[in-house]
Design an enzyme around this catalytic site. Structure first.
Site, PDB file in Angstrom:
ATOM      1  N   ASP A 286       0.960  -1.364   0.143  1.00 58.50           N
ATOM      2  CA  ASP A 286       0.116   0.056   0.025  1.00 58.50           C
ATOM      3  C   ASP A 286       0.759   1.446   0.029  1.00 58.50           C
ATOM      4  O   ASP A 286       1.728   1.581   0.942  1.00 58.50           O
ATOM      5  CB  ASP A 286      -0.887  -0.023   1.299  1.00 58.50           C
ATOM      6  CG  ASP A 286      -1.740   1.330   1.394  1.00 58.50           C
ATOM      7  OD1 ASP A 286      -3.037   1.258   0.814  1.00 58.50           O
ATOM      8  OD2 ASP A 286      -1.528   2.589   1.828  1.00 58.50           O
TER       9      ASP A 286
ATOM     10  N   TYR B 258       3.174   9.628  -0.400  1.00 58.65           N
ATOM     11  CA  TYR B 258       4.294   9.012   0.210  1.00 58.65           C
ATOM     12  C   TYR B 258       5.645   9.332  -0.517  1.00 58.65           C
ATOM     13  O   TYR B 258       6.726   9.163   0.177  1.00 58.65           O
ATOM     14  CB  TYR B 258       4.160   7.659   0.574  1.00 58.65           C
ATOM     15  CG  TYR B 258       2.847   7.245   1.155  1.00 58.65           C
ATOM     16  CD1 TYR B 258       1.989   8.179   1.857  1.00 58.65           C
ATOM     17  CD2 TYR B 258       2.520   5.970   1.053  1.00 58.65           C
ATOM     18  CE1 TYR B 258       1.092   7.731   2.360  1.00 58.65           C
ATOM     19  CE2 TYR B 258       1.256   5.620   1.840  1.00 58.65           C
ATOM     20  CZ  TYR B 258       0.552   6.418   2.488  1.00 58.65           C
ATOM     21  OH  TYR B 258      -0.577   5.995   3.109  1.00 58.65           O
TER      22      TYR B 258
ATOM     23  N   LYS C 176      -2.887   6.018  -4.266  1.00 63.03           N
ATOM     24  CA  LYS C 176      -3.878   6.895  -3.963  1.00 63.03           C
ATOM     25  C   LYS C 176      -3.700   8.380  -4.650  1.00 63.03           C
ATOM     26  O   LYS C 176      -2.366   8.787  -4.795  1.00 63.03           O
ATOM     27  CB  LYS C 176      -4.139   7.141  -2.645  1.00 63.03           C
ATOM     28  CG  LYS C 176      -3.939   5.917  -1.586  1.00 63.03           C
ATOM     29  CD  LYS C 176      -3.849   6.161  -0.175  1.00 63.03           C
ATOM     30  CE  LYS C 176      -3.518   4.788   0.718  1.00 63.03           C
ATOM     31  NZ  LYS C 176      -2.280   4.539   0.656  1.00 63.03           N
TER      32      LYS C 176
ATOM     33  N   HIS D  59      -7.421   9.573  -1.379  1.00 59.18           N
ATOM     34  CA  HIS D  59      -6.826   9.725   0.049  1.00 59.18           C
ATOM     35  C   HIS D  59      -7.561  10.662   1.120  1.00 59.18           C
ATOM     36  O   HIS D  59      -7.420   9.699   2.231  1.00 59.18           O
ATOM     37  CB  HIS D  59      -5.524  10.605  -0.207  1.00 59.18           C
ATOM     38  CG  HIS D  59      -4.245   9.868   0.646  1.00 59.18           C
ATOM     39  ND1 HIS D  59      -3.040   9.793   0.108  1.00 59.18           N
ATOM     40  CD2 HIS D  59      -4.450   9.616   2.056  1.00 59.18           C
ATOM     41  CE1 HIS D  59      -2.157   9.338   1.229  1.00 59.18           C
ATOM     42  NE2 HIS D  59      -3.216   9.151   2.162  1.00 59.18           N
TER      43      HIS D  59
END
Length: 271
Positions: free
Chosen positions: A45, A50, A75, A108
């Site tokens: 994930d 990120y 996401k 998100h």
């Protein structure tokens, strides 16, 4: 061993995976993903926010495991929401991941000004076969009710922060009633509760670590669970949770640990 769940569109998804939210540890993410895959993990994930989609791609390539055997989630971040911007953001994620499609694409956070247009973009992506399933993250019932007024497709999954310390049973119940799979992130509360005497006592009873107990609690609530770690021993430990079951009484006890400890924002504060 890694059990699976079947999403509302028939897609099978591993029940236990690796979360890679580690913005200050980008260089460690590739190694962590490689170790997780080595330990039997088949769910990774990540997210555009990120900043490590490339590292995830490098790890999958280095592992030699066929792409078809690995379930990849990413996401769309808040700044990229809206119909056209989401489509562009999705294409950028595919480029960084070096794949033609993802297994699951999520919104998100529920950004009020854009959530309907963003979901419309996800429905287009899904209709084109570029995501095997689409869903949401950090959405609570009020957000989902609003989304469902205009959506064509019901989200396959809702990823929320999920631990005994921020357990909101009505959210879990709501999603189950709507046939939306719940996925829990931050099940280990970033280690903040590892010394909770109640948790320690239960862990000793089951001869497991407090982290293993927290993961097992989440799994037994039927939530896809994605603990995050960049340490090899911890990753291995996190996947060693299939040989015990928490009793109904102890599950009920852990359900009472709620104190609204969170590592992310509470979605209830978002309109």
């Amino acid at each position: 061993m890694n059990e699976t769940v079947t999403l509302n569109n028939g897609v099978e998804m591993p029940l236990l995976g690796l979360g890679v939210y580690a913005p200050s540890q980008t260089n460690e993410v590739q190694q962590a993903v490689e170790w997780a895959l080595e330990a039997g993990c088949r769910l990774i994930d990540t997210a555009a926010a990120y900043g490590n989609e490339r590292e995830v791609a490098d790890a999958i390539r280095a592992s030699g495991i066929p792409r078809s055997d690995i379930f990849i989630t990413t996401k769309v971040w808040n700044d990229d929401q809206g119909y056209n911007r989401t489509l562009r953001a999705f294409n950028r994620s595919l480029e960084r991941l070096r794949i033609d499609s993802v297994d699951l694409y999520l919104i998100h956070w529920p950004v009020k000004a854009y959530r309907h247009d963003t979901w419309r973009a996800l429905e287009k992506i899904y209709s084109e076969g570029r995501a095997r399933a689409i869903g949401i993250s950090n959405h609570y019932p009020a957000h989902i009710d609003e989304l469902l007024t205009e959506s064509v497709i019901t989200p396959a999954l809702n990823q929320i922060e999920f631990s005994p310390y921020c357990y909101v049973p009505e959210v879990l119940d709501y999603c189950q009633q709507k046939q939306i799979q719940v996925e829990g992130y931050a099940p280990l509360v970033r280690g903040q509760k590892k010394d909770d005497s109640r948790l320690v006592a239960l862990a000793e009873k089951y001869e497991k670590s407090t982290f293993q107990l927290l993961i097992r609690w989440s799994l037994q609530h039927g939530a896809v669970t994605i603990p995050k770690s960049v340490k090899r021993e911890r990753i291995q430990e996190n996947f060693d949770v299939w040989d015990f079951t928490i009793s109904d009484d102890d599950m009920a006890l852990m359900d009472t640990f709620y104190d609204n400890t969170r590592i992310a924002d509470d979605p209830r504060t978002m309109p």
